[in-house]
Design a protein around this motif. Sequence first.
Motif, PDB file in Angstrom:
ATOM      1  N   VAL A 112       3.457 -96.294   2.287  1.00 26.46           N
ATOM      2  CA  VAL A 112       3.446 -97.619   2.908  1.00 26.46           C
ATOM      3  C   VAL A 112       4.105 -98.640   1.991  1.00 26.46           C
ATOM      4  O   VAL A 112       5.010 -99.364   2.404  1.00 26.46           O
ATOM      5  CB  VAL A 112       2.002 -98.053   3.243  1.00 26.46           C
ATOM      6  N   ARG A 113       3.673 -98.712   0.751  1.00 24.40           N
ATOM      7  CA  ARG A 113       4.154 -99.779  -0.138  1.00 24.40           C
ATOM      8  C   ARG A 113       5.567 -99.562  -0.640  1.00 24.40           C
ATOM      9  O   ARG A 113       6.271-100.515  -0.913  1.00 24.40           O
ATOM     10  CB  ARG A 113       3.185-100.018  -1.282  1.00 24.40           C
ATOM     11  N   GLU A 114       6.020 -98.301  -0.732  1.00 25.55           N
ATOM     12  CA  GLU A 114       7.363 -98.023  -1.254  1.00 25.55           C
ATOM     13  C   GLU A 114       8.333 -97.565  -0.176  1.00 25.55           C
ATOM     14  O   GLU A 114       9.484 -97.263  -0.473  1.00 25.55           O
ATOM     15  CB  GLU A 114       7.272 -96.970  -2.360  1.00 25.55           C
ATOM     16  N   GLY A 115       7.881 -97.515   1.073  1.00 27.41           N
ATOM     17  CA  GLY A 115       8.767 -97.115   2.160  1.00 27.41           C
ATOM     18  C   GLY A 115       9.251 -95.688   2.033  1.00 27.41           C
ATOM     19  O   GLY A 115      10.448 -95.421   2.110  1.00 27.41           O
ATOM     20  N   ARG A 116       8.323 -94.771   1.842  1.00 28.94           N
ATOM     21  CA  ARG A 116       8.669 -93.357   1.711  1.00 28.94           C
ATOM     22  C   ARG A 116       8.410 -92.605   3.012  1.00 28.94           C
ATOM     23  O   ARG A 116       7.698 -93.080   3.877  1.00 28.94           O
ATOM     24  CB  ARG A 116       7.819 -92.696   0.616  1.00 28.94           C
ATOM     25  N   GLU A 117       8.952 -91.431   3.100  1.00 21.19           N
ATOM     26  CA  GLU A 117       8.712 -90.445   4.156  1.00 21.19           C
ATOM     27  C   GLU A 117       8.755 -91.063   5.552  1.00 21.19           C
ATOM     28  O   GLU A 117       9.774 -91.604   5.950  1.00 21.19           O
ATOM     29  CB  GLU A 117       7.422 -89.689   3.860  1.00 21.19           C
ATOM     30  N   SER A 118       7.664 -90.975   6.318  1.00 24.57           N
ATOM     31  CA  SER A 118       7.694 -91.444   7.712  1.00 24.57           C
ATOM     32  C   SER A 118       7.982 -92.949   7.786  1.00 24.57           C
ATOM     33  O   SER A 118       8.612 -93.416   8.739  1.00 24.57           O
ATOM     34  CB  SER A 118       6.382 -91.125   8.423  1.00 24.57           C
ATOM     35  N   TYR A 119       7.556 -93.704   6.802  1.00 20.53           N
ATOM     36  CA  TYR A 119       7.814 -95.146   6.799  1.00 20.53           C
ATOM     37  C   TYR A 119       9.304 -95.425   6.555  1.00 20.53           C
ATOM     38  O   TYR A 119       9.883 -96.319   7.174  1.00 20.53           O
ATOM     39  CB  TYR A 119       6.913 -95.857   5.771  1.00 20.53           C
ATOM     40  N   ARG A 120       9.927 -94.666   5.686  1.00 18.43           N
ATOM     41  CA  ARG A 120      11.366 -94.810   5.444  1.00 18.43           C
ATOM     42  C   ARG A 120      12.136 -94.449   6.711  1.00 18.43           C
ATOM     43  O   ARG A 120      13.048 -95.174   7.117  1.00 18.43           O
ATOM     44  CB  ARG A 120      11.803 -93.931   4.259  1.00 18.43           C
ATOM     45  N   ARG A 121      11.773 -93.326   7.344  1.00 19.51           N
ATOM     46  CA  ARG A 121      12.473 -92.923   8.568  1.00 19.51           C
ATOM     47  C   ARG A 121      12.351 -93.998   9.652  1.00 19.51           C
ATOM     48  O   ARG A 121      13.326 -94.340  10.314  1.00 19.51           O
ATOM     49  CB  ARG A 121      11.937 -91.582   9.078  1.00 19.51           C
ATOM     50  N   ALA A 122      11.155 -94.533   9.822  1.00 18.56           N
ATOM     51  CA  ALA A 122      10.942 -95.565  10.847  1.00 18.56           C
ATOM     52  C   ALA A 122      11.739 -96.829  10.526  1.00 18.56           C
ATOM     53  O   ALA A 122      12.393 -97.401  11.413  1.00 18.56           O
ATOM     54  CB  ALA A 122       9.458 -95.895  10.956  1.00 18.56           C
ATOM     55  N   LEU A 123      11.704 -97.260   9.275  1.00 16.81           N
ATOM     56  CA  LEU A 123      12.439 -98.470   8.905  1.00 16.81           C
ATOM     57  C   LEU A 123      13.946 -98.270   9.010  1.00 16.81           C
ATOM     58  O   LEU A 123      14.671 -99.190   9.405  1.00 16.81           O
ATOM     59  CB  LEU A 123      12.026 -98.928   7.509  1.00 16.81           C
TER      60      LEU A 123
END
Length: 158
Positions: A112-123
Amino acid sequence: MASSLEPEKIYDVFLSFRGVEVRHNFVGHLYQALIQNGIHTFRDSEELEKGEQISLMLMEAIKESHIAVIIFSEDYASSEWCLKEVVKIMECKEQRNLTVLPVFYKVDPREVREGRESYRRALDKHKSKFGEDSEKVKRWEKALSNAGHLSGWPLNDG
């Protein structure tokens, strides 16, 4: 004394979450426990009035809450609604002393805080839709990072 310009605090807790799996499992149990203990809780399926503009009602409910519980799950950042909510929640944390309690549901807080994995893909998908330099996406990234840095509860299985 509270300013008459500030909205009245109607809800004890605002629940921000994404997905059917989360809604029917963790959030469903959490919501029932809160309600059974007399805690007035906003959950979109229970509180949204038919015919009302959803985004306006959600933003008002956040402002009218004492506490926001954000349930960060794998799909949370894929939802523009959730990202708008987390921005508003973090704004209210700074401007209105809203207490923010994150739950990291089957995701690592670093995601969440570093924009990794699923959060990076979504962003990345949001950037391709709105543009690489989109102010909207930058606000979403900043709000996720700030919320991800808050002390919260990791919840995996069980």
